[in-house]
Design a protein around this motif. Structure first.
Motif, PDB file in Angstrom:
ATOM      1  N   ILE A  25      40.254  36.028  33.420  1.00 31.30           N
ATOM      2  CA  ILE A  25      40.777  37.090  32.923  1.00 31.30           C
ATOM      3  C   ILE A  25      42.231  37.119  33.062  1.00 31.30           C
ATOM      4  N   ALA A  26      43.076  37.909  32.071  1.00 31.76           N
ATOM      5  CA  ALA A  26      44.381  37.920  32.396  1.00 31.76           C
ATOM      6  C   ALA A  26      44.664  39.373  32.460  1.00 31.76           C
ATOM      7  N   VAL A  27      45.396  40.052  33.350  1.00 30.15           N
ATOM      8  CA  VAL A  27      45.534  41.532  33.332  1.00 30.15           C
ATOM      9  C   VAL A  27      47.090  41.732  33.845  1.00 30.15           C
ATOM     10  N   VAL A  28      47.341  42.986  33.237  1.00 30.12           N
ATOM     11  CA  VAL A  28      48.711  43.631  33.624  1.00 30.12           C
ATOM     12  C   VAL A  28      48.459  44.623  34.333  1.00 30.12           C
ATOM     13  N   SER A  29      48.255  45.969  33.571  1.00 36.87           N
ATOM     14  CA  SER A  29      48.349  47.047  34.633  1.00 36.87           C
ATOM     15  C   SER A  29      47.365  47.166  35.492  1.00 36.87           C
ATOM     16  N   ALA A  30      46.051  46.525  35.301  1.00 42.31           N
ATOM     17  CA  ALA A  30      45.054  46.781  36.322  1.00 42.31           C
ATOM     18  C   ALA A  30      45.609  46.143  37.616  1.00 42.31           C
ATOM     19  N   VAL A  31      46.464  45.359  37.757  1.00 39.31           N
ATOM     20  CA  VAL A  31      46.834  44.689  38.813  1.00 39.31           C
ATOM     21  C   VAL A  31      48.459  45.272  39.218  1.00 39.31           C
ATOM     22  N   VAL A  32      49.196  45.226  38.154  1.00 39.24           N
ATOM     23  CA  VAL A  32      50.666  45.482  38.634  1.00 39.24           C
ATOM     24  C   VAL A  32      51.002  46.883  38.970  1.00 39.24           C
ATOM     25  N   SER A  33      50.127  47.631  38.302  1.00 43.44           N
ATOM     26  CA  SER A  33      50.258  49.084  38.338  1.00 43.44           C
ATOM     27  C   SER A  33      49.260  49.746  39.642  1.00 43.44           C
ATOM     28  N   ALA A  34      48.669  48.833  40.313  1.00 43.42           N
ATOM     29  CA  ALA A  34      47.803  49.268  41.396  1.00 43.42           C
ATOM     30  C   ALA A  34      48.394  49.721  42.565  1.00 43.42           C
ATOM     31  N   ALA A  46      43.868  44.867  44.550  1.00 41.14           N
ATOM     32  CA  ALA A  46      43.401  45.149  43.145  1.00 41.14           C
ATOM     33  C   ALA A  46      43.113  43.656  42.571  1.00 41.14           C
ATOM     34  N   ALA A  47      44.006  42.722  43.050  1.00 46.50           N
ATOM     35  CA  ALA A  47      43.893  41.161  42.719  1.00 46.50           C
ATOM     36  C   ALA A  47      42.688  40.907  43.174  1.00 46.50           C
ATOM     37  N   ARG A  48      42.436  40.927  44.454  1.00 46.05           N
ATOM     38  CA  ARG A  48      41.005  40.355  45.123  1.00 46.05           C
ATOM     39  C   ARG A  48      40.026  40.633  44.630  1.00 46.05           C
ATOM     40  N   GLU A  49      39.807  42.101  44.317  1.00 45.65           N
ATOM     41  CA  GLU A  49      38.580  42.561  43.933  1.00 45.65           C
ATOM     42  C   GLU A  49      38.355  42.251  42.345  1.00 45.65           C
ATOM     43  N   LEU A  50      39.144  41.996  41.535  1.00 42.91           N
ATOM     44  CA  LEU A  50      38.870  41.212  40.461  1.00 42.91           C
ATOM     45  C   LEU A  50      38.389  39.965  40.590  1.00 42.91           C
ATOM     46  N   LEU A  51      39.170  39.353  41.099  1.00 44.86           N
ATOM     47  CA  LEU A  51      39.142  37.816  41.297  1.00 44.86           C
ATOM     48  C   LEU A  51      37.390  37.628  41.832  1.00 44.86           C
ATOM     49  N   GLN A  52      37.175  38.273  42.843  1.00 46.16           N
ATOM     50  CA  GLN A  52      35.874  38.411  43.592  1.00 46.16           C
ATOM     51  C   GLN A  52      34.718  38.474  42.353  1.00 46.16           C
ATOM     52  N   GLU A  53      35.181  39.383  41.364  1.00 46.71           N
ATOM     53  CA  GLU A  53      34.126  39.701  40.414  1.00 46.71           C
ATOM     54  C   GLU A  53      33.983  38.683  39.640  1.00 46.71           C
ATOM     55  N   VAL A  54      34.897  38.115  39.184  1.00 47.95           N
ATOM     56  CA  VAL A  54      35.082  36.618  38.206  1.00 47.95           C
ATOM     57  C   VAL A  54      34.368  35.739  38.853  1.00 47.95           C
ATOM     58  N   ARG A  55      34.314  35.425  40.419  1.00 42.58           N
ATOM     59  CA  ARG A  55      33.771  34.402  41.020  1.00 42.58           C
ATOM     60  C   ARG A  55      32.469  34.713  41.073  1.00 42.58           C
ATOM     61  N   ARG A  56      31.949  35.949  41.294  1.00 41.87           N
ATOM     62  CA  ARG A  56      30.764  36.334  41.350  1.00 41.87           C
ATOM     63  C   ARG A  56      30.127  36.000  39.960  1.00 41.87           C
ATOM     64  N   ALA A  57      30.652  36.573  38.857  1.00 44.58           N
ATOM     65  CA  ALA A  57      30.026  36.430  37.500  1.00 44.58           C
ATOM     66  C   ALA A  57      29.857  34.835  37.431  1.00 44.58           C
ATOM     67  N   LYS A  58      30.784  34.043  37.707  1.00 43.14           N
ATOM     68  CA  LYS A  58      30.632  32.517  37.285  1.00 43.14           C
ATOM     69  C   LYS A  58      29.485  31.871  38.319  1.00 43.14           C
ATOM     70  N   ALA A  59      29.640  32.353  39.332  1.00 42.92           N
ATOM     71  CA  ALA A  59      28.542  31.978  40.138  1.00 42.92           C
ATOM     72  C   ALA A  59      27.169  32.136  39.785  1.00 42.92           C
ATOM     73  N   SER A  60      27.019  33.517  39.139  1.00 42.64           N
ATOM     74  CA  SER A  60      25.813  34.025  38.683  1.00 42.64           C
ATOM     75  C   SER A  60      25.030  33.236  37.677  1.00 42.64           C
ATOM     76  N   MET A  61      26.209  32.406  36.902  1.00 44.97           N
ATOM     77  CA  MET A  61      26.176  31.724  35.700  1.00 44.97           C
ATOM     78  C   MET A  61      25.890  30.094  36.286  1.00 44.97           C
TER      79      MET A  61
END
Lengths: 250, 250
Positions: free
Chosen positions: A200-209, A215-230
Motif C-alpha cells: 500500500i502507498a499512503v500519504v495522510s494516513a501516515v504523514v498527518s498522524a 501509524a506506519a508500524r500499525e499499517l505495516l503489521q496489517e499488510v504483513r498479517r494479510a499477506k501471511a494469511s494468504m
C-alpha cells in the motif's frame, strides 16, 4: 539497519526483488502540506523508523534547488535505514540527487522518455487507474505501478475511485508489482492485498498522524498479517501468491 | 527563413556565435499569465515574426506533460523561423524536448549539475544580479547570463533593481554574453547596450502587447540602432565592442 534491508550500494532495480521481497509493503509519500508543519526529513525518518522502506518525495511548491537539497538529505536518511528514495514527477531532480527512482503521474513525463534519461538501473513507477494505463506503463518500462484511487479520499477529488475490482483488474493485467493508493486504512488493507496489491502507498494516513512511526508500524503489521494469511512472502524463494508480479516481488 | 538565421541542424552552442552575431539582440520569454489569453505558440510565432531569435518557454503552472507537449510544438515553430528555444528551469523538459538550452534561476538547478546532464552542446543561461553570481555562473559553464532586474518592474518585486551600474559591473566581469532583463523599454535600450549588454530580454513589453510582432520589431530596431551607434555588430569578423563577450557574440 535491519537484516533484510538494502544497502546503499546495492540499490538498483535489477536486484531489488531479491534483496527484500516485502519492500513494497508500505510506501510512504511525504507531502509537506499534509505533514502538520513537519519537514520531509522528519516525516521520512519517522516513517522509516516505523518500518516503511520506500519513501517518495513529493512537493509541488518547492523550487528546483530546494527539491534537490531536500532530496539529497532525504537520500541519506532513507539509505541509512535501508530504504529507497523515489522522487515524484521530476526526472531532473531524481538525476541531480541520484535518487533510486522516480514516480510519474499520467500528467508527468511519459515513462518511456524517463527510462531513456534515467537508464536501466533506476526505478520508474507510474500512477494508473485502468488496465489500459497499466499495460501501457508496463510496456513503457515501468518497474511498479501505483493504482489509484482505490477508495474515495479527501486529497484526490478529481476522479472516481476504481475500487477493489479496478485494483484487481490492474493487478491481474501486469507482471510488475502494484501498490494500491487512495483511502487505504487498517480496515481495508486485507481486501487490498487479497485483490493482488504488492503493498500500500499512503500519504495522510501516515504523514498527518500525530505519531508517524506508530501509524506506519500499525499499517505495516496489517499488510504483513494479510499477506501471511494468504501464505505470501513466507520466505524468499517460496511464494504462494497467485500473480506473476507477486511471485517476483510481492 | 532569413539569411542570417540558424538552421535546426546547426543549433548548438559551439557554433552559435559564428552563425548569428545578433542572436541575443532580443530574447523573448513567453509567459502565459502575461499573454492576455494567447498561447505560448501564438506568442512565440508573433515574436519571431517581429525578429526575435531566442524564445524562452516559461510556465510555472503547466504539468510536466503539458510543458513537454508545448515545448515540442514551440521547438518546431522556433526552428522554422531560425531561432533557438530555451526552457526555463526544467532540465528534464529541455532533455525531453531536445530544446536548444535551459535557463536557470538562482533557485533552480546549479549550472554545473545542469551541464553534466545536458552535455556540452546545449546552451545554459543563468539569472544573475551581482558580479559574484555572474562569475560563479561563468565558472559553472553558463553560456550566457540574464542580468536582472535592471530597472524596477511590476512582475519582479522580490529584489531591488541592480541599475545600469550593476549591469555594467556584471558585463565587465565575464566573457560570456549578458542579456539585460527587467523594466527594459524603448527609452532605456541605448543605455543598456552602452552598459555592455549583448541584448535585451523582455516578458510583458512584448507578450502583453496588443501587437506582439510590432512590439518586438520596435524593440529590436532600437537595440540594433544602439549597437550601430557604438560601431558594434557592423559585420561578422569586425567588432568594435569593448568587451570580450561582445566580441564573441555581441
Amino acid at each position: 539497519m535491519n537484516g533484510n534491508a538494502l544497502n546503499g550500494s546495492e540499490l538498483n532495480r535489477s536486484n531489488l526483488g531479491g534483496l527484500d521481497r516485502g519492500i513494497w509493503d508500505l510506501y510512504v509519500v511525504t507531502d509537506r502540506k499534509l505533514a502538520c508543519g513537519r519537514s520531509h526529513e522528519e516525516v521520512a525518518a519517522a516513517a522509516l523508523a516505523g518500518g516503511s522502506r520506500v519513501i517518495q518525495l513529493r512537493d509541488k511548491e518547492m523550487t528546483t534547488r530546494e527539491l534537490i537539497d531536500t532530496g539529497l538529505r532525504l537520500k541519506e536518511i532513507v539509505h541509512e535505514a535501508g530504504g529507497i528514495l523515489i522522487i515524484n514527477d521530476r526526472v531532473d531532480v531524481a538525476l541531480a540527487v541520484d535518487a533510486d527512482g522516480v514516480h510519474l503521474g499520467q500528467d508527468d513525463m511519459p515513462a518511456a522518455l524517463a527510462r531513456r534519461m534515467l537508464g536501466r538501473e533506476k526505478i520508474i513507477g507510474v500512477s494508473v487507474s485502468s488496465e489500459g494505463e497499466a499495460l501501457a506503463a508496463e510496456l513503457d518500462g515501468a518497474d511498479y505501478l501505483g493504482a489509484s484511487a482505490i477508495f474515495a479520499t479527501p486529497t484526490k477529488t478529481d476522479a472516481a475511485p476504481i475500487g477493489l475490482d479496478g485494483l484487481r483488474k490492474i493487478c491481474d493485467s501486469v507482471r510488475i508489482p502494484v501498490v494500491a493508493i487512495g483511502g487505504i486504512n487498517k480496515g481495508n488493507i486485507e481486501q487490498v492485498i487479497k485483490a493482488g496489491a504488492a503493498g500500500i502507498a499512503v500519504v495522510s494516513a501516515v504523514v498527518s498522524a500525530p505519531d508517524i512511526g506508530a501509524a506506519a508500524r500499525e499499517l505495516l503489521q496489517e499488510v504483513r498479517r494479510a499477506k501471511a494469511s494468504m501464505g505470501r512472502c513466507a520466505a524468499p524463494g517460496a511464494n504462494a501468491g497467485t500473480r506473476a508480479g507477486a511471485q517476483r516481488w510481492g
